[in-house]
Design a protein around this motif. Structure first.
Motif, mmCIF file in Angstrom:
data_model
loop_
_atom_site.group_PDB
_atom_site.id
_atom_site.type_symbol
_atom_site.label_atom_id
_atom_site.label_comp_id
_atom_site.label_asym_id
_atom_site.label_seq_id
_atom_site.Cartn_x
_atom_site.Cartn_y
_atom_site.Cartn_z
ATOM 1 N N ALA A 1 0.826 -1.207 0.000
ATOM 2 C CA ALA A 1 0.000 0.000 0.000
ATOM 3 C C ALA A 1 0.861 1.258 0.000
ATOM 4 O O ALA A 1 0.577 2.229 -0.723
ATOM 5 N N LEU A 2 1.943 1.244 0.806
ATOM 6 C CA LEU A 2 2.824 2.403 0.849
ATOM 7 C C LEU A 2 3.498 2.641 -0.505
ATOM 8 O O LEU A 2 3.576 3.779 -0.985
ATOM 9 N N ALA B 1 2.089 9.395 -5.915
ATOM 10 C CA ALA B 1 2.434 10.798 -5.667
ATOM 11 C C ALA B 1 3.625 11.229 -6.518
ATOM 12 O O ALA B 1 3.618 12.308 -7.126
ATOM 13 N N ARG B 2 4.650 10.378 -6.575
ATOM 14 C CA ARG B 2 5.821 10.703 -7.392
ATOM 15 C C ARG B 2 5.467 10.734 -8.881
ATOM 16 O O ARG B 2 5.942 11.585 -9.629
ATOM 17 N N GLY B 3 4.639 9.783 -9.316
ATOM 18 C CA GLY B 3 4.249 9.747 -10.720
ATOM 19 C C GLY B 3 3.429 10.961 -11.120
ATOM 20 O O GLY B 3 3.602 11.502 -12.226
ATOM 21 N N ASP B 4 2.535 11.418 -10.212
ATOM 22 C CA ASP B 4 1.763 12.623 -10.511
ATOM 23 C C ASP B 4 2.668 13.846 -10.630
ATOM 24 O O ASP B 4 2.477 14.693 -11.510
ATOM 25 N N ARG C 1 -5.015 14.866 -11.339
ATOM 26 C CA ARG C 1 -3.792 14.164 -10.945
ATOM 27 C C ARG C 1 -3.242 14.701 -9.628
ATOM 28 O O ARG C 1 -2.642 13.953 -8.842
ATOM 29 N N ALA C 2 -3.433 15.994 -9.382
ATOM 30 C CA ALA C 2 -2.921 16.583 -8.146
ATOM 31 C C ALA C 2 -3.776 16.231 -6.941
ATOM 32 O O ALA C 2 -3.279 16.254 -5.808
ATOM 33 N N GLY D 1 -8.928 5.928 -3.907
ATOM 34 C CA GLY D 1 -7.919 4.872 -3.894
ATOM 35 C C GLY D 1 -6.670 5.283 -3.139
ATOM 36 O O GLY D 1 -6.123 4.506 -2.342
ATOM 37 N N GLY D 2 -6.206 6.521 -3.361
ATOM 38 C CA GLY D 2 -5.016 6.993 -2.661
ATOM 39 C C GLY D 2 -5.238 7.113 -1.165
ATOM 40 O O GLY D 2 -4.368 6.731 -0.362
ATOM 41 N N ILE D 3 -6.389 7.647 -0.779
ATOM 42 C CA ILE D 3 -6.684 7.787 0.650
ATOM 43 C C ILE D 3 -6.781 6.415 1.313
ATOM 44 O O ILE D 3 -6.261 6.194 2.413
ATOM 45 N N THR D 4 -7.434 5.469 0.642
ATOM 46 C CA THR D 4 -7.540 4.119 1.196
ATOM 47 C C THR D 4 -6.171 3.481 1.354
ATOM 48 O O THR D 4 -5.880 2.838 2.379
#
Length: 405
Positions: free
Chosen positions: A74-75, A82-85, A244-245, A250-253
């Protein structure tokens, strides 16, 4: 008859049999949920009091590697996102938005220059249009080509941008015809008016007080001019940049799951080391200590992700200013008065600010580490599983029937 019917109905008006079935299903679901929660708690947070060594090691052999896989999976997914965005904003979306804004302003400046030059009549036909007109047309063409190569547009948007580039070529040919008829005011104004309509759906004629007027963009089926199409591309690209920002569900989960799993993993490793020291006399398990080393990177990864999110938020704000606050007049002021300092709403100033925000929005030492977060978790899970399996096997050999414990 009415009394008999009332006996068949529950207080909420539903048939009593259906209500009873629903209640049984609810109770069964609650029991299953409680049993699952109990088993998960037993594996994730078992008590050492009164537990046999064999059972505790078996539970740890299952729980700790699983927690390591879930936590770092998950991490790694959230951090890579985050890095890809940030990489998408830095390498694709932000440069494309800057080039679109520059192309839009350059075309409007070129239009103002053409109108001012052609007002001179026969002199424009002999001496030609100004260097500023030619420079701005070349700059707009180059900016549009850079947007095409940026990779930030969809296939449909790339096709629309090719249409815009073709319209720019046709527009310059119309300006050339107007220059050829510079001595004939009727033909000159007709060609210039047609070129102006190609550039803007709601064209504003340049005046002495406003030589480089802005061009209000049309929407819907009326958005057929060059500026309309460029503005529409800017809007769609800004929407994708904002998406994207922003962190989705999904990211929060993933962040919540990673935080819980990492907390349980760290506590589980600590309790397991304490158990080995108390029950087996092992002061420090070197393999388990090595498996815990990836946990030391979590604060740095978290700080890097927070920096990236902040930079992305600032980029969204900068992109909004770039699309809404830039104008040909501001560009001309920035070009003619460089000694007064950078104009905060000029395209080049905003480009530098966005680049600076995205450059500061990361820890440079962690560049390229995102793909290795999950493999590090898998390696830690393998080390934990192998170590605990070895301890459990040795314990079973020592405590087999006939052996001395």
């Amino acid at each position: 008859m009415a009394r008999q019917e009332n006996r068949r109905l529950a207080p909420d008006g539903r048939p009593r049999v259906l209500a009873q079935d629903t209640l049984r299903l609810a109770r069964a679901g609650a029991a299953v949920t409680a049993e699952v929660a109990r088993r998960v708690r037993r594996y994730a947070w078992p008590s050492t009091a009164g537990r046999p060594n064999r059972g505790y090691l078996r539970d740890r052999l299952v729980a700790l590697p699983l927690l390591a896989v879930v936590a770092f999976g998950a991490l790694g997914w959230a951090y890579a996102g985050a890095r890809g965005d940030s990489a998408y904003l830095r390498d694709r979306a932000a440069p494309a938005l800057v080039d679109l804004a520059d192309a839009r302003a350059s075309l409007l400046i070129a239009q103002g220059e053409a109108e001012r030059n052609l007002d001179e009549g026969r002199a424009a036909e002999l001496s030609g249009l100004s260097d500023r007109y030619r420079t701005r047309i070349a700059r707009a063409t180059q900016s549009l080509n850079q947007v095409t190569r940026s990779g930030a547009l969809t296939v449909a948007e790339e096709q629309e941008l090719r249409v815009v580039s073709a319209l720019v070529v046709d527009y310059t040919s119309r300006i050339g015809r107007a220059q050829g008829h510079a001595g004939d005011p009727v033909l000159r104004d007709a060609e210039l008016s047609y070129a102006r309509s190609m550039l803007c759906s709601q064209a504003t004629v340049a005046t002495r007080g406003n030589p480089y007027p802005e061009c209000p963009a049309a929407t819907g089926s009326a958005a057929t001019s060059i500026v309309d199409r460029v503005t529409g591309l800017e809007g769609r690209l800004r929407e994708r940049l904002a998406d994207r920002a922003a962190w989705g569900a999904g990211g929060i989960t993933a962040v919540v799951v990673a935080a819980l799993a990492l907390g349980l993993l760290a506590a589980g490793l600590w309790r397991t080391v304490a158990f080995l020291r108390r029950r087996f006399g092992i002061r420090l398990s070197i393999p388990l200590a090595a498996a815990a080393l990836p946990l030391l990177t979590v604060p740095f990864l978290t700080a890097d992700a927070l920096l990236a999110l902040h930079a992305q938020h600032e980029t969204v704000l900068g992109a909004n200013v770039l699309a809404e606050r830039t104008s040909p007049t501001i560009e001309m002021i920035a070009e003619e008065r460089p000694f007064s300092g950078p104009n905060p709403r000029a395209v080049e100033t905003l480009r530098a600010r966005i680049d600076e925000d995205l450059a500061d929005g990361r820890l440079a030492a962690l560049d390229g580490i995102a793909p290795f977060v999950f493999p590090a978790g898998l390696l830690a899970a393998a080390v934990i599983a192998g170590t605990l399996h070895g301890y459990r096997r040795e314990y079973l050999v020592v405590t087999r029937p006939g052996a001395v414990a």
